[in-house]
Design a protein around this motif. Structure first.
Motif, PDB file in Angstrom:
ATOM      1  N   GLY A 157      -3.350  -5.954  -4.797  1.00 44.71           N
ATOM      2  CA  GLY A 157      -4.036  -5.972  -4.438  1.00 44.71           C
ATOM      3  C   GLY A 157      -5.184  -6.701  -4.655  1.00 44.71           C
ATOM      4  N   ASP A 205       0.882  -1.325   0.054  1.00 46.64           N
ATOM      5  CA  ASP A 205       0.049  -0.022  -0.227  1.00 46.64           C
ATOM      6  C   ASP A 205       0.410   1.533  -0.494  1.00 46.64           C
ATOM      7  OD1 ASP A 205      -1.556   1.909   0.808  1.00 46.64           O
ATOM      8  OD2 ASP A 205      -2.931   1.579   2.363  1.00 46.64           O
ATOM      9  N   LYS A 212       1.546  -5.284   3.407  1.00 46.78           N
ATOM     10  CA  LYS A 212      -0.275  -5.836   4.314  1.00 46.78           C
ATOM     11  C   LYS A 212      -0.081  -7.094   4.165  1.00 46.78           C
ATOM     12  CE  LYS A 212      -2.248  -1.137   4.981  1.00 46.78           C
ATOM     13  NZ  LYS A 212      -3.611  -0.354   4.786  1.00 46.78           N
ATOM     14  N   GLN A 227      -3.299   6.807  -3.385  1.00 46.12           N
ATOM     15  CA  GLN A 227      -3.579   5.549  -2.995  1.00 46.12           C
ATOM     16  C   GLN A 227      -2.947   4.225  -4.257  1.00 46.12           C
ATOM     17  OE1 GLN A 227      -6.052   2.433  -1.705  1.00 46.12           O
ATOM     18  NE2 GLN A 227      -5.074   2.437  -0.196  1.00 46.12           N
ATOM     19  N   GLN A 249       0.570   5.677  -0.516  1.00 44.13           N
ATOM     20  CA  GLN A 249       0.291   6.129   0.158  1.00 44.13           C
ATOM     21  C   GLN A 249       0.494   8.103   0.247  1.00 44.13           C
ATOM     22  OE1 GLN A 249      -3.824   6.217   2.773  1.00 44.13           O
ATOM     23  NE2 GLN A 249      -2.935   3.910   1.943  1.00 44.13           N
ATOM     24  N   LEU A 295      -2.253   0.750  -4.957  1.00 34.91           N
ATOM     25  CA  LEU A 295      -1.562  -0.797  -4.093  1.00 34.91           C
ATOM     26  C   LEU A 295      -0.765  -1.674  -4.950  1.00 34.91           C
ATOM     27  CD1 LEU A 295      -5.135  -1.247  -2.783  1.00 34.91           C
ATOM     28  CD2 LEU A 295      -3.535  -0.722  -1.437  1.00 34.91           C
TER      29      LEU A 295
END
Length: 295
Positions: free
Chosen positions: A197, A185, A264, A192, A187, A194
């Protein structure tokens, strides 16, 4: 390191030293050689060449250094100037002749050695207080770069392969290393991006991302090729941050350019294990290539 690489490196060092003796006046002695490099380095770093500092920082007696400086003045390489209100302190100023010789030396050095640090500092950012793991990350970057894995073959665009290579080489150096699946992630100022993701895979790609955790202390990610492609072209080629596992993340860091990058793992692709198995034979082939070059 392989013996032939050590021999090649030593030959390069000897070549530079011999070139200096032939082309730079008064460098046949170690004091002359060290003084030339000291003055040149400090001058181009924007530092004043104060005599007091020169005497203190070189491993020779003041008498020996002063005698060498006198020879350099006679050869037209430096001039001595008084500084301060009382004129009791002095500094050296390189002449145009000295600067021209230093530039020739720089070109000779660059013809034999890659000046790595500047490039590495742009392309690899590692945020850790562990000096051994930072050194490992830098070694991996240097070696992967030399083999063309980063720019020629673009393995950084194949994150499961890149993470597996990092894991394999780190283990060979005696570290505990594992591949973790998740996503990244990124930012900055409300924007943002990803990487890996869920639902963000392009046609022909699988969802998810892979990174390597080393010694339960460092998250190291060499698989950021698609960030440079889809987010920012000058994004670092590799990142490393302290491993601080929480319920939904492995670690996070803030880049000098302002982005917050978080690895993440609250979602993991179901295809991760199959991807690792697919690349496993290729990883071993590449590792043998690595060993052949770096031992």
């Amino acid at each position: 390191m392989q013996p032939q690489r050590i021999t090649s490196l030593l030959q390069g060092v000897a070549d530079v030293r011999n070139w200096i003796v032939r082309h730079i006046p008064l460098t046949e002695s170690m004091v002359g050689y060290d003084l030339f490099l000291k003055l040149g380095n400090d001058f181009f770093a924007g530092q004043e060449l104060q005599l007091k500092s020169i005497y203190a920082e070189l491993p020779y007696t003041e008498k020996t250094i002063r005698a060498q400086i006198d020879k350099m003045k006679e050869a037209g390489l430096v001039v001595q100037q008084a500084t301060g209100m009382d004129g009791r302190t002095h500094k050296l100023v390189p002449t145009t002749k000295f600067i021209a010789l230093l530039q020739q030396y720089h070109r000779k050095f660059e013809s034999l050695f890659i000046l790595r640090k500047g490039l590495r500092d742009q392309q690899l950012l590692v945020d850790t207080t562990n000096p051994k793991l930072k050194q490992l990350a830098e070694t991996l970057y240097d070696h992967f770069y030399d083999l063309g894995w980063l720019y020629l073959y673009n393995y950084g665009g194949i994150c499961f392969l890149a993470a597996s290579l990092v894991q394999r080489v780190a283990r060979a150096y005696g570290h505990d290393a594992r591949v973790e699946s998740g996503y990244v992630d990124i930012q900055r100022e409300g924007v943002q991006f990803l990487l890996g993701g869920k639902g963000y895979a392009a046609p022909g790609q699988i969802e998810g991302h892979a990174m390597c955790v080393i010694d339960d202390s460092l998250v190291l990610d060499f698989g950021l090729g698609n960030v440079r492609k889809g987010f920012r072209r000058d994004f670092p080629w590799a990142l490393g941050c302290a491993y601080q596992s929480t319920e939904n993340a492995l670690g996070s860091m803030v880049l000098p350019t302002g982005e917050t990058v978080t690895w993440k793992n609250d979602w993991q692709t179901p295809d991760g294990e199959a991807e690792l198995q697919k690349y496993a034979p290729f990883v071993e082939q590449l590792f043998q290539h690595y060993v052949a070059h770096f031992g």
